[in-house]
Design an enzyme around this catalytic site. Structure first.
Site, PDB file in Angstrom:
ATOM      1  N   GLN A 127       2.176  -6.156  -3.172  1.00 52.95           N
ATOM      2  CA  GLN A 127       2.387  -6.158  -1.726  1.00 52.95           C
ATOM      3  C   GLN A 127       3.682  -5.405  -1.366  1.00 52.95           C
ATOM      4  O   GLN A 127       4.034  -4.452  -2.035  1.00 52.95           O
ATOM      5  CB  GLN A 127       2.415  -7.590  -1.172  1.00 52.95           C
ATOM      6  N   LYS A 155       3.253  10.143  -0.591  1.00 52.44           N
ATOM      7  CA  LYS A 155       2.355  10.672   0.434  1.00 52.44           C
ATOM      8  C   LYS A 155       3.044  11.623   1.413  1.00 52.44           C
ATOM      9  O   LYS A 155       2.659  11.692   2.585  1.00 52.44           O
ATOM     10  CB  LYS A 155       1.663   9.531   1.178  1.00 52.44           C
ATOM     11  N   LEU A 156       4.023  12.359   0.938  1.00 50.22           N
ATOM     12  CA  LEU A 156       4.646  13.373   1.787  1.00 50.22           C
ATOM     13  C   LEU A 156       3.611  14.398   2.233  1.00 50.22           C
ATOM     14  O   LEU A 156       3.660  14.917   3.358  1.00 50.22           O
ATOM     15  CB  LEU A 156       5.785  14.057   1.027  1.00 50.22           C
ATOM     16  N   VAL A 214      -8.295  -3.383  -2.211  1.00 53.04           N
ATOM     17  CA  VAL A 214      -8.981  -4.651  -2.475  1.00 53.04           C
ATOM     18  C   VAL A 214     -10.012  -4.947  -1.397  1.00 53.04           C
ATOM     19  O   VAL A 214     -11.157  -5.288  -1.683  1.00 53.04           O
ATOM     20  CB  VAL A 214      -7.960  -5.805  -2.579  1.00 53.04           C
ATOM     21  N   THR A 219       2.500 -12.622   3.050  1.00 51.45           N
ATOM     22  CA  THR A 219       1.812 -13.192   1.905  1.00 51.45           C
ATOM     23  C   THR A 219       2.481 -14.519   1.550  1.00 51.45           C
ATOM     24  O   THR A 219       3.420 -14.955   2.227  1.00 51.45           O
ATOM     25  CB  THR A 219       1.812 -12.195   0.719  1.00 51.45           C
ATOM     26  N   LYS A 224       2.449   2.068  -5.125  1.00 52.69           N
ATOM     27  CA  LYS A 224       3.167   1.514  -6.291  1.00 52.69           C
ATOM     28  C   LYS A 224       2.426   1.762  -7.585  1.00 52.69           C
ATOM     29  O   LYS A 224       3.044   1.986  -8.628  1.00 52.69           O
ATOM     30  CB  LYS A 224       3.385   0.003  -6.110  1.00 52.69           C
ATOM     31  N   GLY A 225       1.085   1.704  -7.530  1.00 47.13           N
ATOM     32  CA  GLY A 225       0.308   1.844  -8.753  1.00 47.13           C
ATOM     33  C   GLY A 225       0.590   3.137  -9.481  1.00 47.13           C
ATOM     34  O   GLY A 225       0.841   3.144 -10.688  1.00 47.13           O
ATOM     35  N   GLY A 235      -3.796  -4.564  -4.719  1.00 45.88           N
ATOM     36  CA  GLY A 235      -4.679  -3.519  -5.222  1.00 45.88           C
ATOM     37  C   GLY A 235      -3.921  -2.256  -5.557  1.00 45.88           C
ATOM     38  O   GLY A 235      -3.137  -1.768  -4.745  1.00 45.88           O
ATOM     39  N   HIS A 236      -4.130  -1.740  -6.761  1.00 48.02           N
ATOM     40  CA  HIS A 236      -3.494  -0.495  -7.177  1.00 48.02           C
ATOM     41  C   HIS A 236      -4.577   0.499  -7.575  1.00 48.02           C
ATOM     42  O   HIS A 236      -5.424   0.196  -8.416  1.00 48.02           O
ATOM     43  CB  HIS A 236      -2.568  -0.730  -8.380  1.00 48.02           C
ATOM     44  N   ASP A 248       0.817  -1.223   0.000  1.00 45.46           N
ATOM     45  CA  ASP A 248       0.000   0.000   0.000  1.00 45.46           C
ATOM     46  C   ASP A 248       0.844   1.263   0.000  1.00 45.46           C
ATOM     47  O   ASP A 248       0.426   2.307   0.513  1.00 45.46           O
ATOM     48  CB  ASP A 248      -0.949   0.030   1.214  1.00 45.46           C
TER      49      ASP A 248
END
Length: 430
Positions: free
Chosen positions: A224, A331-332, A300, A239, A16-17, A40-41, A13
C-alpha cells in the site's frame, strides 16, 4: 552492508513491485512486513507479466530468500493459490526460497465474510476495502483472539484459539443476521491447509538477525502507501496496518537499528483507489489521459484508479513520517506529450494556505490545491536509462519535485520493464 526499506509514499500503486524487483538483484533477503493479499504488485520481465499479492517480489530471482514477516496477515489458501499460479509460469517456490514468520496471524473465511458484510451495509459511507478480510484479521490480532501460523502445528492449541475466536464472532454474526460459523468445518479447513503452509514456518526474527550478522543485505518490502497508514493516512479511508518505514522493524522482528535507507516510491502524478479525499483529483480529459496512458487499474481489484496532478505537499509529508532518504520516481513517461503540468505546492483552507494536509476529515475534504504550472515536453521518455536521454523539460520537472518535497531522487523509472531504470543513488551503498 546497508539494509533498505521500500515504502509507497502516496496512496499505493506507485510501482513498488518493479522497484523492489530491480533492487532485489542487489539484496540477499527480501522481506514483506505488513499488509496482506490486498496488496498487488505487477512485474514485467521481458515478455512475462507476474502479478503478486502475498509473495515478496524477490521470489522471481534465483538465489534470493523471500520472507513474509509477522506484520503481514496471511490468507493461507490465497498463498497456496498464488504459489501454484506463478509455478505454472515457471517460478519455483519452496522452503529454500520462502519462509513465513511463525507468529504471522491468519486470515480466515470469517474475516472475509465480515469485511464484505460491513462494506455492503455501509452503503455510500463504505471505505472501499478489497473485501479480503484484512481489517477484521488485524482486529482479531489486536483483540488477542487470532489464530497464528504456529497454532496449526498443535491441535490442542488450535482448539482453544477457535473457542476464543468464535466467542467473539458468533454473537457478532447473530447481530448482523448471519449464520454462525460452522466450527467443525472451519477446523477441518485449517487442518487440511496446515501441511501445505507449515513447512514454510520459521522464527523469522532469528533468521534475519543471523543473515544481518553474516553481512547479507536485507530489502524490506512494504505494501500500500503512506497515505493509507492507519495512524497517519487519510483516516478512516485507510488500510488496517502501519504502512510507514518504521513498520519494517516491528513487522519482521529486527530492531530499528537494522534500517539504513528508506526509499519512498512516488509516481510522477497522483492516484488512489477507493473512497476518500484527493485534493488534486482531475475529473477532466487530463485525468482520463493519465488513467488511459498509465493503465490505471488496481492489480488486485481491477478497479479504476482516480488520477490527478502531483501533490508535493503530501509527498513531503510522507517522506517525513516514513524517514525517506531518497525517492524512486515512477511513470514519468505517462506525462509525455502534455503541454503543461501542474504541481500542488500548498492547500487553501478557509482563506489560509497550509503546507500540510490537516488531520480532521472535514478539513481534508475541503482543502483546495494551490498549483504551480510548468512546461511539459513532447519527446518520449519511455525506456530512458540515463539523464542524457531525458528532455530538458522532464529533467526540470524532476528537479522541481526534489525541491518541493525536500528529498532527492535516487531512482527514476521510465517504463514497467525491469531495466528501464535510471540509478542516481544506490540505496545499498549508503
Amino acid at each position: 552492508m546497508a539494509n533498505v526499506v521500500v515504502v509507497g509514499a502516496q496512496w499505493g500503486d506507485e510501482g513498488k513491485g518493479k522497484i523492489v524487483d530491480w533492487l532485489s538483484e542487489r539484496a540477499d533477503v527480501i522481506a514483506r512486513f505488513q499488509g496482506g493479499h490486498n496488496a498487488g504488485h505487477t512485474l514485467v520481465i521481458g515478455d512475462n507479466v507476474y502479478k503478486l499479492s502475498l509473495l515478496p517480489s524477490g521470489i522471481l530471482r534465483q538465489g534470493k530468500l523471500g520472507v513474509i514477516g509477522n506484520g503481514v496477515v496471511l490468507d493461507p489458501w490465497a498463498l497456496i493459490s498464488e504459489i501454484e499460479k506463478i509455478e505454472a509460469q515457471g517460478v519455483t517456490v519452496n522452503t529454500e526460497n520462502l519462509v513465513i514468520a511463525e507468529n504471522t496471524p491468519l486470515i480466515l473465511p470469517v474475516h472475509q465474510d465480515l469485511d464484505q458484510i460491513r462494506e455492503e451495509a455501509a452503503g455510500k459511507a463504505k471505505i472501499g476495502t478489497t473485501g479480503r478480510g484484512i481489517g477484521p484479521a488485524y482486529e482479531d490480532k489486536v483483540g488477542r483472539r487470532t489464530i497464528r501460523l504456529a497454532d496449526l502445528a498443535d491441535e490442542a492449541t488450535l482448539e482453544s484459539r477457535l473457542d476464543r475466536l468464535l466467542a467473539h464472532h458468533n454473537p457478532l454474526r447473530r447481530g448482523l443476521g448471519v449464520d454462525e460459523i460452522d466450527r467443525d468445518a472451519l477446523k477441518t479447513k485449517l487442518l487440511e491447509i496446515a501441511p501445505k503452509v507449515l513447512p514454510f514456518a520459521a522464527p523469522v526474527w532469528k533468521l534475519l538477525a543471523e543473515r544481518r550478522k553474516a553481512g547479507q543485505r536485507i530489502l524490506f518490502e512494504g505494501a500500500q502507501g503512506a497515505l493509507l497508514d492507519i495512524d497517519f493516512g487519510t483516516y478512516p479511508y485507510v488500510t488496517s496496518s502501519n504502512t510507514l518505514g518504521g513498520m519494517a522493524a516491528t513487522g519482521t522482528g529486527l530492531g530499528p537499528n537494522s534500517i539504513d535507507f528508506v526509499l519512498g516510491i512516488v509516481k510522477a502524478y497522483t492516484t488512489r483507489v477507493g473512497s476518500g479525499p484527493f485534493p488534486t483529483e482531475l475529473d477532466d480529459e487530463i485525468g482520463k489521459h493519465l488513467a488511459d496512458v498509465g493503465h490505471e487499474k488496481g492489480t488486485v481489484t481491477g478497479r479504476d484508479r482516480r488520477c490527478g496532478w502531483f501533490d508535493a505537499v503530501l509527498v513531503r509529508q510522507t517522506c517525513t513520517t516514513s524517514g525517506v532518504k531518497g525517492i524512486a520516481l515512477t511513470k514519468l513517461d505517462v506525462l509525455d506529450g502534455l503541454k503543461e503540468l501542474k504541481i500542488c505546492t500548498g492547500y487553501e483552507l478557509d482563506g489560509k494556505v497550509l503546507d500540510y494536509l490537516p488531520t480532521a476529515a472535514d478539513q481534508q475534504a475541503r482543502v483546495k490545491p494551490v498549483y504551480e504550472t510548468m512546461e511539459g515536453w513532447s519527446e518520449s521518455t519511455v525506456g530512458a536509462r540515463s539523464w542524457a536521454e531525458l528532455p530538458a523539460a522532464a529533467i526540470k520537472y524532476v528537479r522541481r519535485i526534489e525541491e518541493l518535497i525536500d528529498c532527492p531522487v535516487a531512482l527514476l523509472s521510465t517504463s514497467p520493464q525491469r531495466d528501464d531504470t535510471i540509478l542516481v543513488t544506490d540505496p545499498f551503498a549508503d
